[in-house]
Design a protein around this motif. Sequence first.
Motif, PDB file in Angstrom:
ATOM      1  N   SER A   2       0.824  -1.204   0.000  1.00 27.16           N
ATOM      2  CA  SER A   2       0.000   0.000   0.000  1.00 27.16           C
ATOM      3  C   SER A   2       0.863   1.260   0.000  1.00 27.16           C
ATOM      4  O   SER A   2       2.027   1.227   0.383  1.00 27.16           O
ATOM      5  N   ASP A   4       0.718   3.785   1.912  1.00 27.39           N
ATOM      6  CA  ASP A   4       1.061   4.332   3.222  1.00 27.39           C
ATOM      7  C   ASP A   4       1.944   3.387   4.046  1.00 27.39           C
ATOM      8  O   ASP A   4       2.190   3.642   5.216  1.00 27.39           O
ATOM      9  N   SER A   5       2.459   2.333   3.445  1.00 25.93           N
ATOM     10  CA  SER A   5       3.258   1.373   4.221  1.00 25.93           C
ATOM     11  C   SER A   5       4.524   1.999   4.796  1.00 25.93           C
ATOM     12  O   SER A   5       5.013   1.575   5.832  1.00 25.93           O
ATOM     13  N   ARG A   8       3.831   3.547   8.394  1.00 25.50           N
ATOM     14  CA  ARG A   8       3.447   2.725   9.538  1.00 25.50           C
ATOM     15  C   ARG A   8       4.563   2.684  10.568  1.00 25.50           C
ATOM     16  O   ARG A   8       5.729   2.521  10.224  1.00 25.50           O
ATOM     17  N   ASN A  10       7.104   1.321  13.123  1.00 27.31           N
ATOM     18  CA  ASN A  10       7.750   0.052  13.419  1.00 27.31           C
ATOM     19  C   ASN A  10       8.629   0.277  14.637  1.00 27.31           C
ATOM     20  O   ASN A  10       8.740   1.405  15.137  1.00 27.31           O
TER      21      ASN A  10
END
Length: 181
Positions: A2, A4-5, A8, A10
């Motif tokens: 995607s 927007d990965s 995210r 982490n």
Amino acid sequence: MSADSGLRPNDDRIAAMVRQYEVERFYYDEAALLDAHRYEEWIALFSDDAHYFMPIRRTRMQRELSKEFTQPGEMAFFDDDKTLLAGRVAKLKSGRSWAEDPPSRTRHLITNVRVVRDSGRELGVESNFHVYRTRLNSEESSWIGSRRDLLRRVEGSFQIADRKIFLEQTVLLSRNLSNFF
């Protein structure tokens, strides 16, 4: 994958955000100590082997920019270890420091805090500052510059192991330089 990965959170990003918050909080607490004249608590932020250095800035041509700032061992506004800093604080507290009796009112503004190196035990941190000082009824001074610090992780916080202070000004118009950066 995607779009927007990359945004995210982490574990590495979260750790970097927490580290950034801790460093900024350390600097804001340090500024509050200085503005409240709590100098003995401020000195405690420095490691026993700390170096506090503010070189003199000189206007140089483009080809000589490497000589813009004096080097350790040359003339400097400050070239102190923790013992010398503690001596300056003791003089301020003694009431015999004519440059600070009555005491100046200061405001330390810290911005653009960037962790540029993290070796695990020590952090290389760069920041910008604006120190505003007013004294007596009408004396005002203002210094703007940057700092390069080596922060050491100690017991859940930091200690300043090395501070280099770089003023933007080449000529200081203030009557004295009795404050800390």
